[in-house]
Design a protein around this motif. Sequence first.
Motif, PDB file in Angstrom:
ATOM      1  N   PRO A 166       8.670   7.011  -0.775  1.00  0.00           N
ATOM      2  CA  PRO A 166       8.315   7.115   0.643  1.00  0.00           C
ATOM      3  C   PRO A 166       7.897   5.766   1.215  1.00  0.00           C
ATOM      4  CG  PRO A 166       6.542   7.963  -0.727  1.00  0.00           C
ATOM      5  CD  PRO A 166       7.698   7.707  -1.646  1.00  0.00           C
ATOM      6  N   ALA A 167       8.097   5.588   2.494  1.00  0.00           N
ATOM      7  CA  ALA A 167       7.744   4.322   3.137  1.00  0.00           C
ATOM      8  C   ALA A 167       6.266   4.044   2.971  1.00  0.00           C
ATOM      9  CB  ALA A 167       8.105   4.365   4.615  1.00  0.00           C
ATOM     10  N   PRO A 168       5.906   2.841   2.545  1.00  0.00           N
ATOM     11  CA  PRO A 168       4.482   2.515   2.366  1.00  0.00           C
ATOM     12  C   PRO A 168       3.747   2.457   3.692  1.00  0.00           C
ATOM     13  CG  PRO A 168       5.833   0.570   2.086  1.00  0.00           C
ATOM     14  CD  PRO A 168       6.783   1.726   2.204  1.00  0.00           C
ATOM     15  N   LYS A 169       2.439   2.422   3.598  1.00  0.00           N
ATOM     16  CA  LYS A 169       1.618   2.418   4.806  1.00  0.00           C
ATOM     17  C   LYS A 169       1.883   1.196   5.663  1.00  0.00           C
ATOM     18  CE  LYS A 169      -2.319   5.190   3.283  1.00  0.00           C
ATOM     19  NZ  LYS A 169      -3.785   5.193   3.037  1.00  0.00           N
ATOM     20  N   ALA A 170       2.167   0.054   5.052  1.00  0.00           N
ATOM     21  CA  ALA A 170       2.402  -1.174   5.810  1.00  0.00           C
ATOM     22  C   ALA A 170       3.585  -1.015   6.746  1.00  0.00           C
ATOM     23  CB  ALA A 170       2.622  -2.344   4.859  1.00  0.00           C
ATOM     24  N   GLU A 171       4.647  -0.343   6.265  1.00  0.00           N
ATOM     25  CA  GLU A 171       5.820  -0.137   7.113  1.00  0.00           C
ATOM     26  C   GLU A 171       5.500   0.816   8.245  1.00  0.00           C
ATOM     27  OE1 GLU A 171       9.299   0.988   5.043  1.00  0.00           O
ATOM     28  OE2 GLU A 171       9.389  -0.829   3.818  1.00  0.00           O
TER      29      GLU A 171
ATOM     30  N   THR B 249       0.847  -1.190   0.000  1.00  0.00           N
ATOM     31  CA  THR B 249       0.000   0.000   0.000  1.00  0.00           C
ATOM     32  C   THR B 249       0.883   1.241   0.000  1.00  0.00           C
ATOM     33  OG1 THR B 249      -1.701  -1.170   1.267  1.00  0.00           O
ATOM     34  CG2 THR B 249      -1.843   1.229   1.191  1.00  0.00           C
ATOM     35  N   PRO B 250       0.910   1.983  -1.110  1.00  0.00           N
ATOM     36  CA  PRO B 250       1.804   3.148  -1.185  1.00  0.00           C
ATOM     37  C   PRO B 250       1.428   4.222  -0.174  1.00  0.00           C
ATOM     38  CG  PRO B 250       1.002   2.512  -3.364  1.00  0.00           C
ATOM     39  CD  PRO B 250       0.179   1.766  -2.362  1.00  0.00           C
ATOM     40  N   ALA B 251       2.403   5.021   0.187  1.00  0.00           N
ATOM     41  CA  ALA B 251       2.159   6.143   1.095  1.00  0.00           C
ATOM     42  C   ALA B 251       1.202   7.137   0.451  1.00  0.00           C
ATOM     43  CB  ALA B 251       3.483   6.824   1.435  1.00  0.00           C
ATOM     44  N   ASP B 252       0.427   7.823   1.269  1.00  0.00           N
ATOM     45  CA  ASP B 252      -0.484   8.838   0.745  1.00  0.00           C
ATOM     46  C   ASP B 252       0.273   9.906  -0.027  1.00  0.00           C
ATOM     47  OD1 ASP B 252      -2.710   7.597   1.811  1.00  0.00           O
ATOM     48  OD2 ASP B 252      -2.700   8.780   3.662  1.00  0.00           O
ATOM     49  N   SER B 253       1.477  10.226   0.422  1.00  0.00           N
ATOM     50  CA  SER B 253       2.243  11.278  -0.240  1.00  0.00           C
ATOM     51  C   SER B 253       2.594  10.905  -1.673  1.00  0.00           C
ATOM     52  CB  SER B 253       3.526  11.587   0.540  1.00  0.00           C
ATOM     53  OG  SER B 253       4.364  10.442   0.610  1.00  0.00           O
ATOM     54  N   ALA B 254       2.802   9.601  -1.928  1.00  0.00           N
ATOM     55  CA  ALA B 254       3.135   9.154  -3.280  1.00  0.00           C
ATOM     56  C   ALA B 254       1.935   9.286  -4.206  1.00  0.00           C
ATOM     57  CB  ALA B 254       3.618   7.708  -3.247  1.00  0.00           C
ATOM     58  N   VAL B 255       0.748   8.908  -3.709  1.00  0.00           N
ATOM     59  CA  VAL B 255      -0.459   9.022  -4.523  1.00  0.00           C
ATOM     60  C   VAL B 255      -0.844  10.485  -4.683  1.00  0.00           C
ATOM     61  CG1 VAL B 255      -2.868   8.304  -4.758  1.00  0.00           C
ATOM     62  CG2 VAL B 255      -1.208   6.760  -3.690  1.00  0.00           C
ATOM     63  N   ASP B 256      -0.703  11.257  -3.604  1.00  0.00           N
ATOM     64  CA  ASP B 256      -1.029  12.685  -3.670  1.00  0.00           C
ATOM     65  C   ASP B 256      -0.143  13.413  -4.670  1.00  0.00           C
ATOM     66  OD1 ASP B 256      -2.954  12.256  -1.775  1.00  0.00           O
ATOM     67  OD2 ASP B 256      -1.782  13.056  -0.097  1.00  0.00           O
ATOM     68  N   TRP B 257       1.121  12.979  -4.773  1.00  0.00           N
ATOM     69  CA  TRP B 257       1.995  13.634  -5.744  1.00  0.00           C
ATOM     70  C   TRP B 257       1.456  13.431  -7.154  1.00  0.00           C
ATOM     71  CZ3 TRP B 257       4.629  12.573 -10.153  1.00  0.00           C
ATOM     72  CH2 TRP B 257       5.511  13.564 -10.597  1.00  0.00           C
ATOM     73  N   LEU B 258       0.999  12.204  -7.449  1.00  0.00           N
ATOM     74  CA  LEU B 258       0.491  11.931  -8.790  1.00  0.00           C
ATOM     75  C   LEU B 258      -0.801  12.698  -9.057  1.00  0.00           C
ATOM     76  CD1 LEU B 258       0.809  10.354 -11.417  1.00  0.00           C
ATOM     77  CD2 LEU B 258      -0.503   8.495 -10.382  1.00  0.00           C
TER      78      LEU B 258
END
Length: 418
Positions: free
Chosen positions: A367-372, A68-77
């Motif tokens: 960025p560290a994913p949500k799982a981490e 599950t990617p970090a919110d910051s990674a999806v927000d960037w896109l």
Amino acid sequence: MLTAARLGAAALSAALLAGLAAGPALADSPSPTAAAIPDGLYGKSDPTYDGVWRQSLALTALTAAKVTPADSAVDWLTGQQCEDGGWPSYRAPGAACDPKTEDSNATAVALQALVAVGGHQPAVDKGLQWLKANQNADGSWAYNPGNPGDANSTGLVVNALFAARTDPASIAKPGTGGAAGKNAFDGLARFQLGCAAPADQRGAFAFQPDPAAGTLAPNTLATAQAALAAAGGHLPVASSVHADATAKPLACADGSAPATVPHAEAGEAVSAYLAAQLGSGDGHLTLTTPGAEPKPDYTATAWAALALVQSGHPDEATDAVDWLEGQGATWTKNGTDAAATATLLLVGQATHRGDAALTGQLTALGPAPKAEAASTTATPAKKKSDGIGQFWLIIVGLLIGVGGGLLLSLQRKRNPKL
């Protein structure tokens, strides 16, 4: 296939990457004029020309790997999307959108990523509207709107339509006089070589028709990227049911063959062409550029493998996947090229060769994913559990000591000499 030694080396590489994720030496050294790397973006090299592309591939591959990617990674896109719905290749922080820089390729892969991640339907809908608005009258798409269409761009858009559960046959500009216009399948078909071409070229795609003569000549990358669309697929590619052992070449009967390849036969025809090219190329496709020595084309080979899997011919992709795995460190620059690493991971997933080390390398580039993050917050609970375990260990020890003492006392009563 990955050998044990290569798996070990890959795991070590992933571990090193995980420990040095913040270091500047993880990827290609950016040029002196390179843009600063934004927070949330995968990869450390200059994103000017591929920021949205590599981010979209990374999000798609990681989501398919159950990360599950970090919110910051999806927000960037999502933050790169312009108000009219299109995406540029990259937009610097604070920069206004310029319609001239929006392109179909970035928009198409961004849509596929957001569909894979889920939860961003408004952004997907706006992107689809942008694609519809910028379709050419012949049914194709250009890289930048207003230009003649090409096979690569049209193929990527068709991938995005499939991902968004939109029938490409329903996407068409209105024709003249109220007549039905050319749809997306028509646009793709205009680049595919049919029965008029030499037998060994049938099924291939040209990048564009020759401007003067209108003839078509096979193009390696155009063929590989358009093939996934012709086979009805999108990213990520899920393994399909096996079809015939080998893909069937286009059937051409003298005097009765259609001018263009029918959509129903397009995927099989291009699969047969790609299988033949891979077979004669020792498992890979070759990039030929005027004035330069031919060299292996990693990207085209990867897309060819994905298309063959999608078309139901995974066995014919085996040699290509083996070759890509063997060349993986070179292509991905030891896991520091985000786009290449993500693409290689997508190929592995499609062929059931999921690579944990490769997933780790890609994860370490962003960025560290949500799982981490969740595992970090769970540390106090783990300590509490350890404390309870230690308490019971003490109790058991005391019981053993008491029991031993009682046993020794009884033995002394029975035998005073003890």
